[in-house]
Design an enzyme around this catalytic site. Structure first.
Site, PDB file in Angstrom:
ATOM      1  N   SER A   1       4.932   4.672  -0.452  1.00  0.00           N
ATOM      2  CA  SER A   1       4.478   3.339  -0.043  1.00  0.00           C
ATOM      3  C   SER A   1       5.478   2.761   0.949  1.00  0.00           C
ATOM      4  O   SER A   1       6.618   3.242   1.061  1.00  0.00           O
ATOM      5  CB  SER A   1       4.384   2.439  -1.284  1.00  0.00           C
ATOM      6  OG  SER A   1       4.237   1.079  -0.950  1.00  0.00           O
TER       7      SER A   1
ATOM      8  N   TYR B   1       5.760  -1.895  -9.315  1.00  0.00           N
ATOM      9  CA  TYR B   1       5.207  -1.049  -8.257  1.00  0.00           C
ATOM     10  C   TYR B   1       6.310  -0.632  -7.285  1.00  0.00           C
ATOM     11  O   TYR B   1       6.425   0.535  -6.910  1.00  0.00           O
ATOM     12  CB  TYR B   1       4.096  -1.787  -7.526  1.00  0.00           C
ATOM     13  CG  TYR B   1       3.342  -0.944  -6.527  1.00  0.00           C
ATOM     14  CD1 TYR B   1       2.307  -0.106  -6.940  1.00  0.00           C
ATOM     15  CD2 TYR B   1       3.655  -0.982  -5.170  1.00  0.00           C
ATOM     16  CE1 TYR B   1       1.607   0.668  -6.029  1.00  0.00           C
ATOM     17  CE2 TYR B   1       2.968  -0.208  -4.255  1.00  0.00           C
ATOM     18  CZ  TYR B   1       1.938   0.612  -4.688  1.00  0.00           C
ATOM     19  OH  TYR B   1       1.252   1.391  -3.778  1.00  0.00           O
TER      20      TYR B   1
END
Length: 251
Positions: free
Chosen positions: A143, A156
């Site tokens: 990410s 996350y």
């Protein structure tokens, strides 16, 4: 000359293959010639139908990756149904949003368990198979938050930062065994996971203003990177995190 991007005869596992990035990568691998085991809690019926329409084999492997219980079965079922395992794409993931001061242990554990713990143990299970055969490609989905902190997504961010480190560690251990371990870091891609950001007018505008390409990415934009890292073209690429981000990190 042999096409180094050709995946004919290869078998891939793609987790979270039902929609979004996972579906796009599964279809890209199939277009390049691979047969695909589509793994997830929700049966990837549409993905399998599209892959078979391309003339490739595809199978649904049902698994809830919020725990590691199904991990070995995913590998075993893939090998049994499709005859081998050459490529693993760890795409399945979840996200929870809240201010850090309000974030719950339950939301922390749910994200870490799915996005990091299950990814490691699926790499381990696939790696054992690949080490025996002397070859394999593993691609983890990282990410922008592998590189940055973000806001309101502490678990996350921790999980995706962990994916970056895990990718490098596995590359260090397995490169000499014929296994390539790399990662793709998607930028802001228009999927269900980012629907809340797209709907927030202020956040959406600030995101678009930062992206040199001037638009959100499409899930299909990840396909070429996945094919590259899964193919012989990437045989000397190890422990790399490939950003597919419209230039986000460059700004």
């Amino acid at each position: 000359m042999t096409n180094p991007f050709d995946l004919t005869g290869k078998v891939a596992i793609v987790t979270g293959a039902n929609t979004g990035i996972g579906q796009a990568i599964a279809l890209a691998l199939a277009t390049a010639g691979a047969d695909v085991a589509c793994v997830g809690r929700t049966p990837a019926e549409d993905t399998v139908t599209q892959i078979r329409a391309l003339g490739r084999k595809a199978e649904i492997v049902s698994a809830d990756l919020s725990t590691i219980e199904p991990v070995q079965r995913v590998v075993d079922e893939t090998v049994a149904k499709l005859g081998g395992l050459d490529i693993l794409i760890n795409n399945a993931g979840i996200i929870r949003r809240a201010d850090a001061v309000d974030f719950t242990e339950a939301d922390w554990d749910a994200v870490i368990d799915t996005n990091l713990k299950s990814v490691f143990f699926l790499c381990q299970a696939a790696g054992r198979h690949m080490i025996v055969q002397g070859s394999g490609k593993i691609v983890n989905i990282a990410s922008m938050l592998t590189f940055q902190g973000g806001i309101r997504v502490p678990s996350y961010t921790a999980s995706k930062s962990g994916i970056g480190g895990l990718t490098k560690l596995l590359a260090n251990e397995w490169a000499a065994k014929g296994i390539n371990v790399n990662a793709i870091a998607p930028g802001y891609i228009a999927t269900n996971n980012t629907a809340a950001l797209q709907a927030d007018e202020t956040r959406n505008r600030s995101i678009l203003d930062r992206i040199p390409a001037g638009k959100w990415g499409d899930a299909s934009d990840l396909g070429g990177a996945a094919v590259f890292l899964s193919s012989a073209a990437a045989n000397y690429v190890q422990g790399h995190i490939l950003a597919v981000d419209g230039g986000w990190l460059a700004r």
